[in-house]
Design a protein around this motif. Structure first.
Motif, PDB file in Angstrom:
ATOM      1  N   ASN A 174       0.823  -1.206   0.000  1.00 24.86           N
ATOM      2  CA  ASN A 174       0.000   0.000   0.000  1.00 24.86           C
ATOM      3  C   ASN A 174       0.859   1.259   0.000  1.00 24.86           C
ATOM      4  N   ASP A 175       2.114   1.140   0.459  1.00 27.44           N
ATOM      5  CA  ASP A 175       3.006   2.288   0.587  1.00 27.44           C
ATOM      6  C   ASP A 175       4.442   1.797   0.456  1.00 27.44           C
ATOM      7  N   THR A 176       5.289   2.566  -0.224  1.00 25.20           N
ATOM      8  CA  THR A 176       6.694   2.176  -0.384  1.00 25.20           C
ATOM      9  C   THR A 176       7.646   3.322  -0.056  1.00 25.20           C
ATOM     10  N   ASP A 177       7.209   4.254   0.785  1.00 23.73           N
ATOM     11  CA  ASP A 177       8.066   5.390   1.155  1.00 23.73           C
ATOM     12  C   ASP A 177       9.373   4.922   1.774  1.00 23.73           C
ATOM     13  N   HIS A 178      10.459   5.611   1.448  1.00 24.93           N
ATOM     14  CA  HIS A 178      11.787   5.376   2.023  1.00 24.93           C
ATOM     15  C   HIS A 178      12.305   3.960   1.766  1.00 24.93           C
ATOM     16  N   GLY A 179      11.855   3.325   0.694  1.00 24.73           N
ATOM     17  CA  GLY A 179      12.352   2.014   0.328  1.00 24.73           C
ATOM     18  C   GLY A 179      11.833   0.858   1.167  1.00 24.73           C
ATOM     19  N   VAL A 180      10.779   1.091   1.953  1.00 23.69           N
ATOM     20  CA  VAL A 180      10.212   0.040   2.791  1.00 23.69           C
ATOM     21  C   VAL A 180       8.805  -0.268   2.300  1.00 23.69           C
ATOM     22  N   ASN A 181       8.537  -1.538   2.043  1.00 21.25           N
ATOM     23  CA  ASN A 181       7.193  -1.953   1.632  1.00 21.25           C
ATOM     24  C   ASN A 181       6.296  -2.018   2.855  1.00 21.25           C
ATOM     25  N   ARG A 182       5.127  -1.392   2.767  1.00 23.62           N
ATOM     26  CA  ARG A 182       4.177  -1.401   3.882  1.00 23.62           C
ATOM     27  C   ARG A 182       2.803  -1.820   3.384  1.00 23.62           C
ATOM     28  N   TRP A 183       2.166  -2.712   4.144  1.00 25.34           N
ATOM     29  CA  TRP A 183       0.817  -3.149   3.861  1.00 25.34           C
ATOM     30  C   TRP A 183      -0.072  -2.759   5.031  1.00 25.34           C
ATOM     31  N   ARG A 184      -1.281  -2.343   4.744  1.00 24.72           N
ATOM     32  CA  ARG A 184      -2.252  -2.094   5.804  1.00 24.72           C
ATOM     33  C   ARG A 184      -2.644  -3.442   6.401  1.00 24.72           C
ATOM     34  N   GLY A 185      -3.062  -3.410   7.652  1.00 23.37           N
ATOM     35  CA  GLY A 185      -3.469  -4.642   8.323  1.00 23.37           C
ATOM     36  C   GLY A 185      -4.570  -5.367   7.586  1.00 23.37           C
ATOM     37  N   THR A 186      -5.520  -4.624   7.025  1.00 25.47           N
ATOM     38  CA  THR A 186      -6.619  -5.260   6.291  1.00 25.47           C
ATOM     39  C   THR A 186      -6.120  -5.942   5.028  1.00 25.47           C
ATOM     40  N   THR A 187      -5.118  -5.351   4.370  1.00 27.98           N
ATOM     41  CA  THR A 187      -4.545  -5.956   3.161  1.00 27.98           C
ATOM     42  C   THR A 187      -3.840  -7.260   3.503  1.00 27.98           C
ATOM     43  N   ALA A 188      -3.028  -7.240   4.566  1.00 26.18           N
ATOM     44  CA  ALA A 188      -2.303  -8.446   4.973  1.00 26.18           C
ATOM     45  C   ALA A 188      -3.259  -9.531   5.452  1.00 26.18           C
ATOM     46  N   THR A 189      -4.273  -9.141   6.209  1.00 26.00           N
ATOM     47  CA  THR A 189      -5.250 -10.117   6.713  1.00 26.00           C
ATOM     48  C   THR A 189      -5.962 -10.800   5.563  1.00 26.00           C
ATOM     49  N   LYS A 190      -6.358 -10.023   4.558  1.00 26.34           N
ATOM     50  CA  LYS A 190      -7.032 -10.597   3.391  1.00 26.34           C
ATOM     51  C   LYS A 190      -6.113 -11.573   2.657  1.00 26.34           C
ATOM     52  N   ALA A 191      -4.838 -11.214   2.520  1.00 29.04           N
ATOM     53  CA  ALA A 191      -3.877 -12.097   1.844  1.00 29.04           C
ATOM     54  C   ALA A 191      -3.677 -13.391   2.643  1.00 29.04           C
ATOM     55  N   LEU A 192      -3.667 -13.286   3.961  1.00 28.31           N
ATOM     56  CA  LEU A 192      -3.460 -14.464   4.797  1.00 28.31           C
ATOM     57  C   LEU A 192      -4.666 -15.390   4.825  1.00 28.31           C
ATOM     58  N   GLU A 193      -5.860 -14.851   4.597  1.00 33.87           N
ATOM     59  CA  GLU A 193      -7.069 -15.681   4.599  1.00 33.87           C
ATOM     60  C   GLU A 193      -6.992 -16.789   3.551  1.00 33.87           C
ATOM     61  N   GLY A 194      -6.335 -16.505   2.431  1.00 33.10           N
ATOM     62  CA  GLY A 194      -6.250 -17.481   1.362  1.00 33.10           C
ATOM     63  C   GLY A 194      -5.161 -18.522   1.544  1.00 33.10           C
ATOM     64  N   ARG A 195      -4.318 -18.336   2.571  1.00 34.69           N
ATOM     65  CA  ARG A 195      -3.217 -19.289   2.803  1.00 34.69           C
ATOM     66  C   ARG A 195      -3.713 -20.455   3.621  1.00 34.69           C
ATOM     67  N   ARG A 196      -3.209 -21.630   3.309  1.00 31.64           N
ATOM     68  CA  ARG A 196      -3.563 -22.794   4.130  1.00 31.64           C
ATOM     69  C   ARG A 196      -2.615 -22.874   5.318  1.00 31.64           C
ATOM     70  N   GLY A 197      -3.102 -23.412   6.395  1.00 31.61           N
ATOM     71  CA  GLY A 197      -2.266 -23.582   7.571  1.00 31.61           C
ATOM     72  C   GLY A 197      -1.301 -24.744   7.400  1.00 31.61           C
ATOM     73  N   TYR A 198      -0.217 -24.691   8.111  1.00 31.76           N
ATOM     74  CA  TYR A 198       0.742 -25.788   8.044  1.00 31.76           C
ATOM     75  C   TYR A 198       0.317 -26.875   9.013  1.00 31.76           C
ATOM     76  N   ARG A 199       0.381 -28.101   8.550  1.00 29.65           N
ATOM     77  CA  ARG A 199      -0.012 -29.230   9.393  1.00 29.65           C
ATOM     78  C   ARG A 199       1.160 -29.664  10.260  1.00 29.65           C
ATOM     79  N   GLN A 200       0.873 -29.976  11.504  1.00 29.19           N
ATOM     80  CA  GLN A 200       1.877 -30.530  12.400  1.00 29.19           C
ATOM     81  C   GLN A 200       1.560 -31.997  12.617  1.00 29.19           C
ATOM     82  N   HIS A 201       2.555 -32.846  12.440  1.00 26.77           N
ATOM     83  CA  HIS A 201       2.330 -34.295  12.595  1.00 26.77           C
ATOM     84  C   HIS A 201       2.661 -34.710  13.992  1.00 26.77           C
TER      85      HIS A 201
END
Length: 70
Positions: free
Chosen positions: A43-70
């Motif tokens: 959402n922002d790249t000021d000063h060479g740092v990539n920044r995402w809003r919490g809502t953007t990151a949360t939405k991206a994480l919703e589509g990820r599957r969890g890692y299984r522990q055996h």
């Protein structure tokens, strides 16, 4: 609040640990997913740092599957 680690930041996340992006996955995972078009553009790249809003990151994480522990 903004947390940053190795050029990756997520807005409104708790302070980042050594290589954790502050949202439960590592900064390297976000960088890898960015290059594979599996993570949204920052959402922002000021000063060479990539920044995402919490809502953007949360939405991206919703589509990820969890890692299984055996």
């Amino acid at each position: 609040m903004t947390s940053a680690c190795a050029g990756v930041a997520v807005v409104s996340a708790p302070p980042a640990a050594s290589k954790d992006a502050g949202i439960g996955i590592k900064a390297g995972t976000i960088r890898a997913d960015l290059t594979r078009n599996r993570w949204p553009e920052p959402n922002d790249t000021d000063h060479g740092v990539n920044r995402w809003r919490g809502t953007t990151a949360t939405k991206a994480l919703e589509g990820r599957r969890g890692y299984r522990q055996h």
